[in-house]
Design a protein around this motif. Structure first.
Motif, PDB file in Angstrom:
ATOM      1  N   SER A   1      -1.813   0.350   3.617  1.00  0.00           N
ATOM      2  CA  SER A   1      -0.425   0.826   3.723  1.00  0.00           C
ATOM      3  C   SER A   1      -0.434   2.153   4.453  1.00  0.00           C
ATOM      4  O   SER A   1      -1.377   2.956   4.324  1.00  0.00           O
TER       5      SER A   1
ATOM      6  N   ALA B   1       1.356   0.257  -2.358  1.00  0.00           N
ATOM      7  CA  ALA B   1      -0.021   0.348  -2.866  1.00  0.00           C
ATOM      8  C   ALA B   1      -0.342  -0.857  -3.754  1.00  0.00           C
ATOM      9  O   ALA B   1      -1.455  -1.402  -3.698  1.00  0.00           O
ATOM     10  N   THR B   2       0.639  -1.280  -4.557  1.00  0.00           N
ATOM     11  CA  THR B   2       0.438  -2.453  -5.419  1.00  0.00           C
ATOM     12  C   THR B   2       0.248  -3.722  -4.587  1.00  0.00           C
ATOM     13  O   THR B   2      -0.617  -4.552  -4.881  1.00  0.00           O
TER      14      THR B   2
ATOM     15  N   GLU C   1      -3.253  -3.770  -3.224  1.00  0.00           N
ATOM     16  CA  GLU C   1      -4.181  -4.142  -4.306  1.00  0.00           C
ATOM     17  C   GLU C   1      -4.152  -5.643  -4.570  1.00  0.00           C
ATOM     18  O   GLU C   1      -5.202  -6.275  -4.733  1.00  0.00           O
TER      19      GLU C   1
ATOM     20  N   LYS D   1       2.496  14.302  -3.501  1.00  0.00           N
ATOM     21  CA  LYS D   1       3.938  14.354  -3.249  1.00  0.00           C
ATOM     22  C   LYS D   1       4.286  15.564  -2.391  1.00  0.00           C
ATOM     23  O   LYS D   1       3.659  16.616  -2.529  1.00  0.00           O
TER      24      LYS D   1
ATOM     25  N   TYR E   1       6.647   3.070   3.215  1.00  0.00           N
ATOM     26  CA  TYR E   1       5.286   2.701   3.643  1.00  0.00           C
ATOM     27  C   TYR E   1       5.265   1.242   4.084  1.00  0.00           C
ATOM     28  O   TYR E   1       5.823   0.379   3.405  1.00  0.00           O
TER      29      TYR E   1
ATOM     30  N   THR F   1       8.480   1.371  -0.929  1.00  0.00           N
ATOM     31  CA  THR F   1       8.148   2.711  -1.405  1.00  0.00           C
ATOM     32  C   THR F   1       6.631   2.793  -1.602  1.00  0.00           C
ATOM     33  O   THR F   1       5.947   1.764  -1.643  1.00  0.00           O
ATOM     34  N   ARG F   2       6.121   4.013  -1.742  1.00  0.00           N
ATOM     35  CA  ARG F   2       4.667   4.215  -1.744  1.00  0.00           C
ATOM     36  C   ARG F   2       3.952   3.407  -2.818  1.00  0.00           C
ATOM     37  O   ARG F   2       2.946   2.734  -2.537  1.00  0.00           O
ATOM     38  N   ASP F   3       4.458   3.458  -4.043  1.00  0.00           N
ATOM     39  CA  ASP F   3       3.764   2.778  -5.143  1.00  0.00           C
ATOM     40  C   ASP F   3       3.825   1.264  -5.004  1.00  0.00           C
ATOM     41  O   ASP F   3       2.845   0.569  -5.314  1.00  0.00           O
ATOM     42  N   VAL F   4       4.965   0.759  -4.566  1.00  0.00           N
ATOM     43  CA  VAL F   4       5.085  -0.704  -4.381  1.00  0.00           C
ATOM     44  C   VAL F   4       4.146  -1.156  -3.272  1.00  0.00           C
ATOM     45  O   VAL F   4       3.430  -2.164  -3.424  1.00  0.00           O
TER      46      VAL F   4
ATOM     47  N   MET G   1      -4.884   8.596  -2.588  1.00  0.00           N
ATOM     48  CA  MET G   1      -3.424   8.517  -2.360  1.00  0.00           C
ATOM     49  C   MET G   1      -2.877   9.903  -2.008  1.00  0.00           C
ATOM     50  O   MET G   1      -3.287  10.892  -2.591  1.00  0.00           O
TER      51      MET G   1
END
Ligand code: TYC
Length: 117
Positions: free
Chosen positions: A113, A92-93, A96, A4, A38, A87-90, A1
């Motif tokens: 992503s 990535a989830t 997955e 920042k 993303y 957003t980046r984390d969402v 990943m």
């Protein structure tokens, strides 16, 4: 990943004085930038059933059946397509969740992503 980005340098401020003699620092520009977004991109393959892709798009990307079918067909015809922008984390989830569901069902479906722009 990706890591920042570094914090931006503080915005220069010009001190002024109000009628009471207090020093007033006015912010010149907006303090926070909107986050880098993303896009989740899904790839075509020759084996994953169309129906499975439609269900994945409904379940993980909150598409109705009509929209999910359109996106699936676009991917099937063009080789890839955007499922959503997060957003980046969402994002990535979501990737997955899709890869996990595909793996469990025994399908080779791939998605990734990437930063928007
Ligand atoms: N090409 C697949 C088929 O003909 C359907 C498919 C669509 C697979 C989209 C993956 O991301 C995909 N069964």
């Amino acid at each position: 990943m990706a890591s920042k980005p570094p914090k931006p340098a503080p915005t220069p401020r010009t001190p002024t004085w109000d009628e009471g003699g207090s020093v007033v620092l006015e912010r010149r520009t907006q303090k926070t930038k909107p986050p880098q977004m993303y896009q989740v991109v899904m790839l075509n393959d020759d084996y994953t059933p169309m129906e499975f892709v439609v269900v994945v798009l409904q379940e993980f990307f909150n598409k109705d059946r009509e929209a999910a079918t359109q996106i699936m067909l676009k991917i099937h015809l063009d080789g890839k397509g955007i499922c959503g922008v997060y957003t980046r984390d969402v994002a990535a989830t979501k990737v997955e969740q899709v890869l996990d569901a595909a793996h469990k069902a025994g399908h080779p479906l791939q998605c990734l992503s990437e930063p928007v722009q």
